[in-house]
Design an enzyme around this catalytic site. Structure first.
Site, mmCIF file in Angstrom:
data_model
loop_
_atom_site.group_PDB
_atom_site.id
_atom_site.type_symbol
_atom_site.label_atom_id
_atom_site.label_comp_id
_atom_site.label_asym_id
_atom_site.label_seq_id
_atom_site.Cartn_x
_atom_site.Cartn_y
_atom_site.Cartn_z
ATOM 1 N N HIS A 144 123.689 78.674 56.953
ATOM 2 C CA HIS A 144 123.906 79.944 56.246
ATOM 3 C C HIS A 144 123.045 79.984 54.988
ATOM 4 C CE1 HIS A 144 125.962 83.549 55.091
ATOM 5 N NE2 HIS A 144 126.586 83.005 54.064
ATOM 6 N N ASN A 168 127.301 84.831 47.685
ATOM 7 C CA ASN A 168 127.309 84.980 49.130
ATOM 8 C C ASN A 168 127.082 86.465 49.480
ATOM 9 O OD1 ASN A 168 127.564 84.362 51.816
ATOM 10 N ND2 ASN A 168 129.591 83.446 51.647
ATOM 11 N N GLN A 211 126.929 91.764 54.333
ATOM 12 C CA GLN A 211 126.035 91.783 55.501
ATOM 13 C C GLN A 211 126.699 92.397 56.733
ATOM 14 O OE1 GLN A 211 125.690 87.355 55.349
ATOM 15 N NE2 GLN A 211 126.009 87.437 57.550
#
Lengths: 249, 96
Positions: free
Chosen positions: A163, A184, A20
């Site tokens: 998150h 993740n 990200q």
């Protein structure tokens, strides 16, 4: 339920762990990951989808790089009639990008039919859900920045997440106990090749690091066009030829 | 001291490995202090046999906890968004 599930081994997870960058867009990565998986499970095709389309265009309850939730991204994908591939709408890591107009009928689009919530604060229901498909969850990740390996057992908040990630499996380590396998979006250099193993079967209903507080998943039904996929079409054609040859004989 | 020199060398190595450059005046020195704090925390954690997981240096090692939280943790939820629970995956004894 199976003792161990790993959707990567079943080809339902894009192999490249996405990054990200300097952006609070975890919600978009969690959402695309879950849609990529349910699309593969339903249609057999694994297609990498566009986080950037969500970050630029989903402005209902989500706020691009500032933050959001996969739950609203699923609603956006339904109302948008699908989401395009990341090849068509690539990730820029740039939060000033405006929503690009995409000719949806002219490009490859993956659709979903809706989204649902797993019974919250119930790790057994979450386990059952993960046995069927990868599930997006919120987790408390403020202390996970330097995690590299092993089963994470804290410190973290068990009262709320900050998150958005995807659970792509679960299992048990002989020396470290039960864990959730979590994908993740901090790149392959973080954790176990981009993945985290988080303590499972925690003594509080919220789950370790609040993992069971907000589990959401997209729904995708088999459509009539999926039923006429190339392989099915070949079979139908073969059957028709055999039928005709039988009649002629 | 040897340990200070080691930390400085580690930081330089980490900068190269992670492609980091600092433009602001004094920024590199400030980041080095944060890096040393993080390194200390990692060493303390990894030397404790009661911890099952390992910690290590990575791309976030020059950030304070607050900076990390504000940049990378963008997950938001409200109670309403998870109120419409479906029973599809509700666990029942004996589920297979």
């Amino acid at each position: 339920l199976p003792d161990e599930v790993d959707w990567r081994k079943r080809g339902a997870v894009v192999p490249r762990v996405k990054t990200q960058g300097d952006c609070g867009g975890c919600w978009a990565f969690a959402a695309t990951g879950a849609v990529e998986s349910i699309n593969q499970i339903t249609t057999g095709e694994l297609i990498s989808l566009s986080e950037q389309e969500l970050l630029d265009c989903d402005r209902t309850d989500n706020f691009g790089y500032i933050g959001g939730g996969a739950v609203w991204a699923f609603d956006f994908i339904v109302s948008n009639d699908g989401i395009v591939t990341d090849e068509v709408y690539p990730y820029t890591g740039n939060d000033t990008a405006a929503c690009k107009a995409i000719e949806m009928p002219a490009t490859r689009v993956v659709t979903i039919n809706g989204r649902e919530v797993v019974p919250v604060n119930d790790e057994m229901s979450l386990k059952k859900a993960v046995a069927h498909q990868p599930i997006t969850v919120m987790t408390s990740a403020a202390n996970m920045s330097d995690y590299t390996s092993g089963v994470y057992k804290g410190p973290c908040s068990n009262l709320g997440g900050d998150h958005n990630v995807i659970i792509v499996g679960y299992g048990t380590s002989s020396d470290e106990g039960d864990y959730w396998l979590i994908r993740n979006s901090w790149g392959p250099g973080w954790g176990e090749g981009g993945y985290l193993r988080l303590q499972r079967n925690f003594h509080e209903p919220t789950g370790k690091c609040s993992v069971a507080m907000a589990p959401v998943y997209p729904i995708k039904w088999k459509s009539s066009s999926d039923l006429l996929s190339p392989s099915v079409f070949k079979l139908v054609l073969l059957f028709a030829f055999q039928l005709i040859s039988l009649v002629l004989l | 001291t040897n340990s200070q020199r080691n930390e400085a060398e580690m930081f330089e190595h980490w900068l190269v490995e992670n492609g980091k450059n600092y433009n602001g005046l004094g920024e590199k020195e400030r980041r080095f202090i944060v890096f040393k704090d993080n390194l200390k925390r990692i060493k303390e954690h990894n030397s404790d046999p009661n911890h099952s997981c390992q910690r290590g240096l990575n791309q976030f090692s020059d950030l304070t906890a607050d900076e990390f939280r504000s940049i990378y943790l963008g997950g938001k939820m409200d109670k309403k968004s998870v109120s419409d629970v479906a029973l599809r995956y509700q666990y029942k004894e004996g589920d297979i």
